[in-house]
Design an enzyme around this catalytic site. Structure first.
Site, short mmCIF file in Angstrom:
data_model
loop_
_atom_site.label_atom_id
_atom_site.label_comp_id
_atom_site.label_asym_id
_atom_site.label_seq_id
_atom_site.Cartn_x
_atom_site.Cartn_y
_atom_site.Cartn_z
N PRO A 121 0.81 -1.23 0.00
CA PRO A 121 0.00 0.00 0.00
C PRO A 121 0.84 1.28 0.00
O PRO A 121 0.39 2.30 -0.50
CB PRO A 121 -0.85 -0.12 1.28
N HIS A 122 2.08 1.22 0.54
CA HIS A 122 2.90 2.45 0.59
C HIS A 122 3.24 2.94 -0.81
O HIS A 122 3.36 4.14 -1.04
CB HIS A 122 4.18 2.21 1.41
N ILE A 123 3.36 2.00 -1.76
CA ILE A 123 3.68 2.40 -3.14
C ILE A 123 2.40 2.75 -3.90
O ILE A 123 2.30 3.79 -4.55
CB ILE A 123 4.46 1.27 -3.86
#
Ligand SMILES: Cc1cc2nc3c(=O)[nH]c(=O)nc-3n(C[C@H](O)[C@H](O)[C@H](O)COP(=O)(O)O)c2cc1C
Length: 223
Positions: free
Chosen positions: A76-78
């Protein structure tokens, strides 16, 4: 509510300042006046201030808390930082400011900040001693030097002491001009060079025949 909000996709990172208790008011205002779509990341400390379920009810979407995501939420961070037009950390704890200023990535929010292709907007909220501390001020200067936008906190009623304190973030209303400022400046930086690359040219410069005024006055030719 504007028919077309200025920002299409806003990512909000909520960290563990006690002022996270107000996040619902901010999200409602942001949705009404600024962002078409909003996604929210919460730190573990923020989830102790306000349950993610409460935020999800208002957001009508899942709040993300886990760096490892899941089968349907890979990395999810990307994914989220590529998706977002604007990344806002609200409220920004002294801790998340310190981590972002020093490139520490040990949970979803701090890893997203390090992975973000664009600088973020931080709205700090903390007690005055924390805000005045040399370490915090050093970290704020580092964030600004890296191109992030840090809202200068003002005076407000401290939720911990009940007293009027410095170091508190903007209200839902006073936050908006900061976001407009960053968003418009970014749009200008991204689109202005392309928009002005080709000079507007008059018909004369394009060597097109000019229509004589008499022809215009005569109106359309009669059939
Ligand atoms: C009752 C309480 C209130 C707090 N309020 C604040 C605050 O307003 N600002 C802040 O920076 N930290 C505050 N903290 C400390 C943070 O919760 C703590 O530093 C935490 O590690 C922040 O983690 P995070 O940055 O990952 O969300 C508070 C802690 C407690 C227990």
């Amino acid at each position: 509510m504007y028919s077309t909000p200025p920002c299409d996709r806003l990512l909000v990172g909520v960290s563990g300042s006690i002022h996270a208790i107000h996040i619902i008011d901010y999200l409602l205002r942001l949705r009404r006046e600024f962002a078409g779509e909003i996604k929210v990341i919460m730190t573990a400390a923020a989830t102790r201030v306000i349950p993610p379920n409460t935020v999800e009810t208002v957001l009508a979407d899942q709040v993300l808390t886990d760096l490892w995501g899941g089968p349907t939420q890979k990395a999810p961070h990307i994914r989220l930082t590529r998706w977002a037009q604007l990344f806002l950390v609200l409220p920004a704890s002294a801790n998340i400011i310190g981590k972002a200023a020093n490139g520490i990535a040990d949970d979803l929010l701090s890893t997203a900040l390090l992975s973000s292709p664009r600088p973020a907007v931080f709205a700090p909220a903390m007690n005055p001693a924390m805000w005045a501390s040399k370490a915090l001020q050093r970290n704020v200067s580092a964030l600004r030097a890296d191109g992030h936008y840090v809202v200068e906190p003002g005076e407000g009623v401290s939720l911990s002491s009940g007293e009027l304190d410095l170091g508190l973030g903007p209200t839902p209303r006073t936050l908006l001009p900061h976001l407009w400022h960053v968003h418009l400046r970014r749009l200008k930086e991204e689109y202005w060079p392309a928009a002005t690359a080709e000079r507007a040219r008059t018909p004369a410069a394009q060597q097109k025949p000019l229509v004589p005024v008499s022809a215009l006055l005569a109106g359309p030719p009669a059939n």
